[in-house]
Scaffold this active site. Sequence first.
Site, PDB file in Angstrom:
ATOM      1  N   ASP A 119      56.764  78.839 -14.669  1.00 15.96           N
ATOM      2  CA  ASP A 119      58.046  79.103 -15.840  1.00 15.96           C
ATOM      3  C   ASP A 119      58.211  80.483 -16.377  1.00 15.96           C
ATOM      4  O   ASP A 119      56.814  81.067 -16.491  1.00 15.96           O
ATOM      5  CB  ASP A 119      57.928  77.845 -16.919  1.00 15.96           C
TER       6      ASP A 119
ATOM      7  N   GLU B 288      60.145  81.225 -11.649  1.00 13.12           N
ATOM      8  CA  GLU B 288      61.466  81.432 -12.284  1.00 13.12           C
ATOM      9  C   GLU B 288      61.470  82.919 -13.035  1.00 13.12           C
ATOM     10  O   GLU B 288      60.956  82.995 -14.109  1.00 13.12           O
ATOM     11  CB  GLU B 288      61.594  80.413 -13.264  1.00 13.12           C
TER      12      GLU B 288
END
Length: 508
Positions: free
Chosen positions: A216, A245
């Site tokens: 993330d 990400e």
Amino acid sequence: MGKRIMFLGLSFLLFLSVQNKALAEKKEERSWKDETIYFIMIDRFHNGDKSNDFEADISDPAAYHGGDFKGITEKLDYLKGLGATAIWLTPIVKNEPKGYHGYWTEDFYDTEEHFGSKEELKQLVKKAHDRDIKVILDLVVNHTGYQHRWLDDPIKKDWFHPQMEISNWDDQQNVENGWLAGLPDLNTENNETRNYLLDVAEYWINETDIDGYRLDTVKHVPKDFWNQFSARVKKAKPDFYLIGEVWHNDPRYIAAYNKAGIQSFVDYPLFNEMVRIFRQSGQSLSELYSVWERNKYYYEDPYTLGNFIDNHDNIRFVREALLKQEDPEKRLKLALTYLYTAPGIPIVYQGTEHMMDGAKDPDNRRMMNFSNNKDMETFTAQLGKLRQNHPTLRRGDYSMVVDKDGIAVFKRTYEDETLYIVFNNDKRKSTITFSDKELQNKKLVDLLSDAEVTANEGSVAIEAKGESAYIFSKQNADSYTFLYGIMAGILALVGILFFFMKRRKENS
């Protein structure tokens, strides 16, 4: 006797077929580019254990809804049938109250009690592996929850960057040091903090035998941290997969993290184009091919990028189509066909296979509905099966044969197989014609419907319904001629041998 000879001939052909398939499978070692990932928001997937439903309120979109590890375990056969070969789970660690999504960490070393125990997580991983399904966990190292106990610990004052919102998204230092949405930003330049987070990453690998991390908020953490992180997890498990990400539209910016040890990324530039093109009829598909050409140039292995049309941070694809006053089922089938046939790893967000609707967060995180649209589930499973049965869809080269007014034909070739993926992105029926010297004396068979189109002097004309897609396999115009020739030869050989054996017996 004739039946025996026929049986021997057919048995020999079957033996050759099995041997050739075994050799092909041995030659093609499976890698991450061969996977299909199903993305699960744990709390919103399936409730398998009512005993951990305290404070759950399914009527409150910001509260826990009851999904857990046991619920996912119960649905592994469903996922296998859908064609998923890997699952990505939202963060499993203990979160602050209302942290149903998993991104407000309270304890990096414990599981969220609403989801279940470590033992239940281990069982989930084991039973997934028993079905040849890999498990990817979402991991957050950029920040903690809003009220983390370290914030009140003077010894850990240097574990966080000074409180400051991100005000300039073009300033990389501000992006890395600022507090994203007010979440306390961890100071990964501090060796104590860094080592703690590296230990956490290795712990969950050793504890649960997971296969990868979805990382993330990658761009909010310095690249030198990711270099160390990658080395550490690959030492713990050499084939460990990292997909980051990096929420950005410039592939050059995203690809810079390749050099920081992250092998794959969720492809936001492709996502933006797929949604724009497929949510509304009449759009040209040319930009999809442009994205692929850029990806080949910038990334170390573009076949490992994660392709998606839905996720938990963006408006659902079905809602995008509805906002354009389009038929969401037709539009979604087109988008899914591209998702499963383009280079890269398909990532299917839970509910996409049932045409689930949803606006902005948290509406795009509704509780999973397994009965919403069974026809779309069947279609998604069909695409998943085709992708696994045809290495060309996973590894084949990629070119654009036709691009005109919403009509597109893509060609993929791998070893001795050639596929043509045909799109009519317009509402009107159209005759799609193209030529290819490889089509001489060939026919095209649609893998989705078994419909056939015969090539005429290397040219084909395909009658394509409005808003439709096809996956054509190039085959011999009479695919049985060669097979019958081999069989006839074998039968003749067996007949000759039988004749000589009989004469030898008569003369003895």
